[in-house]
Motif scaffolding. Sequence first.
Motif, PDB file in Angstrom:
ATOM      1  N   TYR A 143     -13.068  -7.206  -6.445  1.00  0.00           N
ATOM      2  CA  TYR A 143     -12.156  -6.411  -6.186  1.00  0.00           C
ATOM      3  C   TYR A 143     -11.004  -5.533  -6.528  1.00  0.00           C
ATOM      4  N   THR A 144      -9.953  -6.526  -7.645  1.00  0.00           N
ATOM      5  CA  THR A 144      -9.212  -5.742  -8.058  1.00  0.00           C
ATOM      6  C   THR A 144      -9.541  -5.208  -9.596  1.00  0.00           C
ATOM      7  N   GLU A 145      -9.165  -4.415 -10.048  1.00  0.00           N
ATOM      8  CA  GLU A 145      -9.305  -4.640 -11.945  1.00  0.00           C
ATOM      9  C   GLU A 145      -7.904  -2.958 -11.854  1.00  0.00           C
ATOM     10  N   PRO A 146      -6.952  -3.261 -12.611  1.00  0.00           N
ATOM     11  CA  PRO A 146      -6.681  -4.879 -13.222  1.00  0.00           C
ATOM     12  C   PRO A 146      -6.689  -6.099 -12.855  1.00  0.00           C
ATOM     13  N   SER A 147      -6.545  -6.848 -13.023  1.00  0.00           N
ATOM     14  CA  SER A 147      -5.905  -8.441 -13.094  1.00  0.00           C
ATOM     15  C   SER A 147      -5.623  -9.259 -13.867  1.00  0.00           C
ATOM     16  N   CYS A 191       0.755  -0.743   0.066  1.00  0.00           N
ATOM     17  CA  CYS A 191      -0.135   0.271   0.032  1.00  0.00           C
ATOM     18  C   CYS A 191       1.104   1.323   0.019  1.00  0.00           C
ATOM     19  N   ASP A 192       1.109   2.158  -0.968  1.00  0.00           N
ATOM     20  CA  ASP A 192       1.975   3.295  -1.334  1.00  0.00           C
ATOM     21  C   ASP A 192       1.402   4.133  -2.263  1.00  0.00           C
ATOM     22  N   ARG A 193       1.216   5.394  -2.364  1.00  0.00           N
ATOM     23  CA  ARG A 193       1.250   5.910  -3.225  1.00  0.00           C
ATOM     24  C   ARG A 193       1.949   6.048  -5.036  1.00  0.00           C
ATOM     25  N   GLY A 194       1.101   6.215  -5.782  1.00  0.00           N
ATOM     26  CA  GLY A 194       2.018   6.575  -7.555  1.00  0.00           C
ATOM     27  C   GLY A 194       1.946   5.043  -7.678  1.00  0.00           C
ATOM     28  N   LEU A 195       1.059   3.299  -7.081  1.00  0.00           N
ATOM     29  CA  LEU A 195       1.387   2.492  -7.479  1.00  0.00           C
ATOM     30  C   LEU A 195       0.917   2.238  -8.847  1.00  0.00           C
ATOM     31  N   THR A 196       1.798   1.194  -9.891  1.00  0.00           N
ATOM     32  CA  THR A 196       1.169   1.344 -11.003  1.00  0.00           C
ATOM     33  C   THR A 196       1.389  -0.688 -11.818  1.00  0.00           C
ATOM     34  N   LEU A 197       0.221  -0.892 -12.612  1.00  0.00           N
ATOM     35  CA  LEU A 197       0.891  -2.017 -13.218  1.00  0.00           C
ATOM     36  C   LEU A 197       2.104  -2.917 -12.719  1.00  0.00           C
ATOM     37  N   GLY A 198       2.367  -1.897 -13.352  1.00  0.00           N
ATOM     38  CA  GLY A 198       4.634  -1.859 -13.885  1.00  0.00           C
ATOM     39  C   GLY A 198       4.619  -2.807 -12.540  1.00  0.00           C
ATOM     40  N   HIS A 199       4.483  -1.608 -11.453  1.00  0.00           N
ATOM     41  CA  HIS A 199       5.622  -2.332  -9.868  1.00  0.00           C
ATOM     42  C   HIS A 199       4.896  -3.495  -9.205  1.00  0.00           C
ATOM     43  N   LEU A 200       3.082  -3.697  -9.551  1.00  0.00           N
ATOM     44  CA  LEU A 200       3.141  -5.462  -9.278  1.00  0.00           C
ATOM     45  C   LEU A 200       3.723  -6.529 -10.134  1.00  0.00           C
ATOM     46  N   ILE A 201       4.193  -6.166 -11.648  1.00  0.00           N
ATOM     47  CA  ILE A 201       4.874  -7.396 -12.244  1.00  0.00           C
ATOM     48  C   ILE A 201       6.034  -7.490 -11.797  1.00  0.00           C
ATOM     49  N   GLY A 202       6.763  -6.141 -11.746  1.00  0.00           N
ATOM     50  CA  GLY A 202       8.543  -5.899 -10.726  1.00  0.00           C
ATOM     51  C   GLY A 202       8.393  -6.962  -9.593  1.00  0.00           C
ATOM     52  N   VAL A 203       7.781  -6.299  -8.720  1.00  0.00           N
ATOM     53  CA  VAL A 203       7.436  -7.050  -6.907  1.00  0.00           C
ATOM     54  C   VAL A 203       7.231  -9.187  -7.427  1.00  0.00           C
ATOM     55  N   ASN A 246      -2.836 -15.410  -8.205  1.00  0.00           N
ATOM     56  CA  ASN A 246      -4.012 -14.475  -9.132  1.00  0.00           C
ATOM     57  C   ASN A 246      -3.268 -12.559  -8.491  1.00  0.00           C
ATOM     58  N   SER A 247      -3.586 -12.123  -9.012  1.00  0.00           N
ATOM     59  CA  SER A 247      -3.071 -10.388  -8.512  1.00  0.00           C
ATOM     60  C   SER A 247      -3.883  -9.686  -8.275  1.00  0.00           C
ATOM     61  N   GLY A 248      -3.369  -8.431  -8.832  1.00  0.00           N
ATOM     62  CA  GLY A 248      -4.326  -6.687  -9.510  1.00  0.00           C
ATOM     63  C   GLY A 248      -3.967  -5.738  -8.071  1.00  0.00           C
ATOM     64  N   MET A 249      -4.920  -4.790  -8.558  1.00  0.00           N
ATOM     65  CA  MET A 249      -5.020  -3.376  -7.770  1.00  0.00           C
ATOM     66  C   MET A 249      -6.065  -3.570  -7.493  1.00  0.00           C
ATOM     67  N   GLN A 267      -2.932   3.408  -3.893  1.00  0.00           N
ATOM     68  CA  GLN A 267      -2.537   2.451  -4.100  1.00  0.00           C
ATOM     69  C   GLN A 267      -2.591   0.894  -3.886  1.00  0.00           C
ATOM     70  N   VAL A 268      -2.795   0.006  -3.967  1.00  0.00           N
ATOM     71  CA  VAL A 268      -2.845  -1.061  -3.126  1.00  0.00           C
ATOM     72  C   VAL A 268      -2.291  -2.419  -4.229  1.00  0.00           C
ATOM     73  N   ILE A 269      -1.360  -3.022  -4.335  1.00  0.00           N
ATOM     74  CA  ILE A 269      -1.545  -4.102  -5.775  1.00  0.00           C
ATOM     75  C   ILE A 269      -0.690  -5.490  -4.977  1.00  0.00           C
ATOM     76  N   ALA A 270      -1.449  -6.816  -5.363  1.00  0.00           N
ATOM     77  CA  ALA A 270      -2.018  -7.324  -3.807  1.00  0.00           C
ATOM     78  C   ALA A 270      -1.798  -8.639  -4.845  1.00  0.00           C
ATOM     79  N   TRP A 271      -1.494  -9.268  -4.586  1.00  0.00           N
ATOM     80  CA  TRP A 271      -1.285 -10.786  -5.463  1.00  0.00           C
ATOM     81  C   TRP A 271      -1.465 -12.054  -4.144  1.00  0.00           C
ATOM     82  N   GLY A 272      -2.235 -13.459  -4.823  1.00  0.00           N
ATOM     83  CA  GLY A 272      -2.098 -14.706  -3.639  1.00  0.00           C
ATOM     84  C   GLY A 272      -2.409 -15.559  -4.165  1.00  0.00           C
ATOM     85  N   LEU A 273      -1.636 -16.897  -3.801  1.00  0.00           N
ATOM     86  CA  LEU A 273      -1.520 -18.504  -4.634  1.00  0.00           C
ATOM     87  C   LEU A 273      -1.751 -19.334  -2.139  1.00  0.00           C
ATOM     88  N   SER A 274      -2.187 -20.869  -3.206  1.00  0.00           N
ATOM     89  CA  SER A 274      -2.212 -21.674  -2.214  1.00  0.00           C
ATOM     90  C   SER A 274      -0.711 -22.212  -1.809  1.00  0.00           C
TER      91      SER A 274
END
Length: 486
Positions: A401-405, A367-379, A423-426, A442-449
């Motif tokens: 609850y996420t877009e894009p996903s 959770c931070d300011r100015g996050l984008t989909l590129g940040h999500l992919i990098g993380v 799975n992941s998304g913003m 913005q908040v970027i997130a991801w999950g797996l089992s």
Amino acid sequence: MAEEAVLGYLEENEEISDSGKFSEEKGISHDEIVNVIKSLNGFRLVDAQDIKRERWGLTKEGEMYAEAGSPEAQLFLAIPPEGITREELQKKLDPSIFKIGCQQAIKNKWIEMGKSQVSRKVQHVDDRVRDLLVQIQNGEAVNAEDVDALKKRKLITPLIWKGYSVKKGPKYAPKRKKVATDLTRENLLRGDWRELEFKEYNFLAKGQPTEGGCLHPLLKVRRQMQMIFLQMGFEEMPTNNFIESSFWNFDALFQPQQHPARDSHDTFFLKEPSTTKMLPEDYVERVKGVHESGGYGSRGYGYEWKREEANKNLLRTHTTAVSTRMLYALAQDFAPKKYYSIDRVFRNEAVDRTHLAEFHQIEGLICDRGLTLGHLIGVLEDFFSRLGMSKLKFKPAYNPYTEPSMEIFSYHEGLRKWVEIGNSGMFRPEMLLPMGLPEDVQVIAWGLSLERPTMILYGIDNIRDLFGHKVDLGLIKRNPLCRLGL
């Protein structure tokens, strides 16, 4: 008795050349003699050498033929001098005896098999097969050709007899002296410890197997996952509440009340207590408004939102319910954060090789300011590379609850194909802004089992062998610590 016999014989003789013959002479069972020799050899009272002898023994089929005669002889004797029809002959014999007997009797030219009549070609036969089987049974020698013939018919089998030849050992004595294994208080008081002979301590002997606890494979992989998150600067979220309200599990995530996941076929609802009474009322009103009429640039879902649905208690279907609570608390005094959780979730699914009604979910969010989909992919590339998964692909997906996903795929070298791993998304503004978070956050997130990577790492193809009441405890004790591709 057997020990006295062995030690006594060696006192007057140099060697027991054959433990089998010795046991016959003394009238003691060979097993008893062998056990005594092994014990005496261990204490170096005697030196024992192995003896092996091979001989032939009868199979069950061979024993049957030794008693009743070979099938060909039985068939020959069942044929009267004037002959007999095939049907009548079959009635007189066992089907297997008839089949084998016909083959062997024709081969030996004992009988003539007509279309309907079976007759003798000779008047008398010698049952050589039975005679050979009886000879072998009595331990008599049989020539190699006959042995080969009986082997082909699987009437005999090799038997290995094991025995010993025995000589005096370096510590030989006519009578074994009992050695002490402990120095007791009574020995010290009586003073007889001076005369005692103590058993030598074997420093190479294995001790009793430890019965300490062993970590389950899931816990080992979970610990490695935790270390990865900590190395990346994440904080762990409290996930101790398995029971959650529908509000935090669904409504706060901008998931409509008509969504199929909220049906009893997919979710475990509680009977007692069936509802919650502890919800932040101002936040509930904002969530209700965005569901019914939208806001924050959204049209909402345009339906009548019902408080009684939001109050229902359930077993949480994902740890994102915990993320929602944490983000709501963070909104009251915002600061950039990295959170993660690894814990159990519950879904009303049919149990099979890859699905259980309960499993573990791994979740990470930033959770931070100015996050984008590129940040999500990098993380994601950084996170999964620490798991040893360097080849990643991302595919557009849909989540309420996420877009894009995005669905996350990794190339599996063993299977030689791309496998979905998470799975992941913003998180959507309709979810974040009612909480009170600033608009530029913005908040970027991801999950797996947790189960899927564990099954791959341990080579397990059925989830029920990994988690649940049918798990083999030997699996937990045998498997070493698992190291991920750090």
